[in-house]
Design an enzyme around this catalytic site. Sequence first.
Site, PDB file in Angstrom:
ATOM      1  N   ARG A 104      40.790  50.935  40.394  1.00  0.00           N
ATOM      2  CA  ARG A 104      41.473  49.646  40.359  1.00  0.00           C
ATOM      3  C   ARG A 104      42.888  49.993  40.540  1.00  0.00           C
ATOM      4  NH1 ARG A 104      41.100  44.361  41.164  1.00  0.00           N
ATOM      5  NH2 ARG A 104      41.669  42.949  39.635  1.00  0.00           N
ATOM      6  N   THR A 380      40.163  41.907  49.988  1.00  0.00           N
ATOM      7  CA  THR A 380      38.818  42.202  49.494  1.00  0.00           C
ATOM      8  C   THR A 380      38.058  42.062  50.295  1.00  0.00           C
ATOM      9  OG1 THR A 380      39.521  40.897  47.466  1.00  0.00           O
ATOM     10  CG2 THR A 380      37.592  42.203  47.344  1.00  0.00           C
ATOM     11  N   ASN A 400      43.865  42.663  47.089  1.00  0.00           N
ATOM     12  CA  ASN A 400      44.625  40.712  46.600  1.00  0.00           C
ATOM     13  C   ASN A 400      44.300  39.665  47.803  1.00  0.00           C
ATOM     14  OD1 ASN A 400      43.404  39.811  44.428  1.00  0.00           O
ATOM     15  ND2 ASN A 400      46.075  38.649  43.978  1.00  0.00           N
ATOM     16  N   ASP A 422      46.966  39.324  39.588  1.00  0.00           N
ATOM     17  CA  ASP A 422      45.100  39.466  38.477  1.00  0.00           C
ATOM     18  C   ASP A 422      45.278  39.112  36.929  1.00  0.00           C
ATOM     19  OD1 ASP A 422      43.242  38.975  40.474  1.00  0.00           O
ATOM     20  OD2 ASP A 422      43.287  40.668  40.523  1.00  0.00           O
ATOM     21  N   SER A 451      39.314  42.369  36.860  1.00  0.00           N
ATOM     22  CA  SER A 451      38.973  42.117  38.433  1.00  0.00           C
ATOM     23  C   SER A 451      37.799  40.380  38.082  1.00  0.00           C
ATOM     24  CB  SER A 451      38.708  42.959  39.051  1.00  0.00           C
ATOM     25  OG  SER A 451      37.665  43.136  40.030  1.00  0.00           O
ATOM     26  N   SER A 452      37.317  40.386  39.192  1.00  0.00           N
ATOM     27  CA  SER A 452      35.339  39.815  39.106  1.00  0.00           C
ATOM     28  C   SER A 452      35.473  40.297  40.242  1.00  0.00           C
ATOM     29  CB  SER A 452      36.054  37.917  40.166  1.00  0.00           C
ATOM     30  OG  SER A 452      36.425  37.248  39.301  1.00  0.00           O
TER      31      SER A 452
HETATM   32  O1  DON Z   1      39.801  42.195  41.757  1.00  0.00           O
HETATM   33  C1  DON Z   1      39.610  40.641  41.611  1.00  0.00           C
HETATM   34  O2  DON Z   1      39.048  39.997  40.958  1.00  0.00           O
HETATM   35  C2  DON Z   1      40.433  39.832  42.816  1.00  0.00           C
HETATM   36  N1  DON Z   1      41.268  40.959  43.928  1.00  0.00           N
HETATM   37  C3  DON Z   1      39.596  40.322  44.031  1.00  0.00           C
HETATM   38  C4  DON Z   1      40.568  39.811  45.461  1.00  0.00           C
HETATM   39  C5  DON Z   1      39.185  38.940  46.740  1.00  0.00           C
HETATM   40  O3  DON Z   1      38.267  38.718  46.503  1.00  0.00           O
HETATM   41  C6  DON Z   1      40.684  38.209  47.383  1.00  0.00           C
HETATM   42  N2  DON Z   1      39.481  37.715  49.094  1.00  0.00           N
HETATM   43  N3  DON Z   1      39.002  37.442  49.174  1.00  0.00           N
END
Ligand code: DON
Length: 569
Positions: A104, A380, A400, A422, A451-452
Site C-alpha cells: 500500500r 482500483t 484510488n 483514504d 483501505s477497504s
Molecule cells: O483502498 C481503498 O479502499 C480505496 N483506495 C479503493 C479505491 C477503489 O476501489 C476505486 N474504485 N473504483
Amino acid sequence: MRSLFLLMLLLGCSHQVRIVAPTAVEPRVAHESKARNEMVTTQGDATTRAALSLFNKGGNIIDAFVAASFAISVERPHSTGIGGGGFLIYYSKEENKVYAFDFREIAPLASSSKMYLNKKGEPQPLLSQEGALAVANPGLVKGLFDIHQRFGKLPWKETVLPAIKLAREGFPLYEQLYEAIDDRKKILLHDPEAKKTFFTKEGKVPLLGTIIYQENLAKTLEIIADQGSDGFYRGSVADAIIKTIKQKRGILSHRDLKSYKMVERTPVTGIYKGLKIYSMPPPSSGGIHVIQILKMLEPYNMKQMGPQSADAVHLTAHAMQRAFLDRASYLGDPDFHPVPVNELLNEGYLTKLSETINAPKAIKASDLKPVPLPYESSDTTHFTIADREGNMIASTQTINGWFGSGVMAQGTGIVLNNEMDDFAQKIGVQNLFGAVGGQNNLVSPRKRPLSSMSPTIITKDDKPFMALGSPSGTRIITCVAQTILNAVEFEMPLYEAVAATRIHQQWQPDILKVEAPFLAPEVEQELKERGHNVVHERLGCSIQAIKKDKAGWHGVSDPRGTGLALGIN
Ligand code: DON
C-alpha cells in the site's frame, strides 16, 4: 467536481450522486470460463492473456501475478498502475499456508494531520483528491519485485515483457477508459504528460476504438525490467517523479521513494459455515468486515428466507451497518495505532453483534449503539488466479480515484495516485467514498491510509475452495461478503452469485443502496415500510472470482464491466 462524482458513479466509484442507472451487463461468454489447470479472471482482456502467457512459458502463479499487475497498469491506467499500490493474498498449496502482502502507498515524510485543513481548520477535499499533494508514496513496484524475488520462477524481466509490448503496441480505447478520460479532462489537460498520452493533438478525447499508445510508460517499464525496483525508486524515473511533484508543490521526496518498504502481514481469518476465510488485515479494513458481516448472518436461516427477500436484505443491511460502525471506530494503520483485530473477530463479540441485527424496523445510524469489545490478551482493480497445483492468488491494486491525483510524472507515463484521500482529513469528515475516519486514520508521516480492499481466499478442509475480490472503495467489503453469501449460503452457481443483485449499507450515510438488477417491487416496498432509506445506485464493484469445481476451476469476471475469465486445460 460534480462531473467527477457523476463519472465515479457511472464507472463505479461514487457514493455521492443518486441516480437510477441501469447496470451494463457484458456478454456472458467472456466473463465465465471453466478449465482443468490454470484460471485467470481480471478486468482486462490483454491482462488475462498476459498472465496466461507466463504459465504457458513454464512460469508459476507468482510470475503470472506479477505479469498481470504490470499489464493491468497499462490496460487500466485510470484505475491502477505503478504509481499506486495494493495488497496480495497468496495461498501456497504446498505449504498449506496463506500469505498477506501489503504494498500500500504510505504518507510522505513531510505530511501532517492538518495538511488538508484551511486556516479555520476546515477540510479541503480537493487537496487530497487532485494534484501533487494528494500523492502518497507508491508501493506497487517494490511489492511486485520483493514478492517475485521470493517466490517467482521465471526471470523478473519475463514478467514485465507483456506490459511493455501492450504499452508500445497499444490497445483500442474502450468505453470505461473513454469516459474516465472525458470526465477528468479538465485536470488531465493541465498535465503535459497526460495531455500527450491520452488526448489527440488537438486536445480532444480520442474516439472509441482509437489505439492508445503509452510509449513513455513502455520505456519506464523497460528500465524496471532491467533494474528491478531500483529502476523505479532510484535513478532517472525517481528523478522525474520528484521533479514533477516539486513543480506542482507536492511534498513527496527522494527520501520517501528510497525508503519504501513492503510489509508481510498475517491474514485475518474466520470460520464461516465450516469454510476458512483468509483476507486482508489492517491497514485494510476489508478482511475484518467481510468476516464480521458473514459471521453476523451465520446464525440466521438466510436460505429459508431466500436471496433478495425482504427479510434477508433487512438482516444483511444491518450486518453491513454494524461492521461500518466498527470501521469508523477502530480501524487504521496497525503500525501506528493498535487495531483490536482479535477482539473485532472474537466469536462472543460477533454473536452479540449478531443478536442486534434482528430488529423489526430499520436501525437508524444515530441509534446504533456500540457493543463493548471483549477483553483479549493479546479507481482500483482486482484479479484472481489459480493454478494446477491448487495455488490461488487474490490481489487488489489501485491508484484510488480515476486517474488518481491527475498528475503524471513527466516523461515516464506514470499516473500518480491520490491515495492520501483514504485518510480522514479530520475526524468524522467523509472521503471520496463517504467513509468517515477516526483518530486512527488521520494523516501521519509514513502511515498507510485505511483501505477497504478485500482480496480473499477461502479453503475447505485445507483444500482450495474459492478466491475473489473487487474494486470500488467501501463497496468492496459488501460486494465480496454478498458474493460469498450467494455462493455458500444460497448455493448459487458462481456466475449467478456474482451477477445477482447487490445492496450496500455503510452506516454513514444512512442509506440502503440497491443496484440493478433491482429487488422485486414488493420487496423494496416492504423494506421501505420497515424504515430503510432505499435508493437505486450503481455500486461499481467488479468481482473477479474463481471457485474449485469437480473438473478444475470455474472463473467468473463480473459481467457489470470489462473483463475476461479464461483458463488453460
Ligand atoms: O483502498 C481503498 O479502499 C480505496 N483506495 C479503493 C479505491 C477503489 O476501489 C476505486 N474504485 N473504483
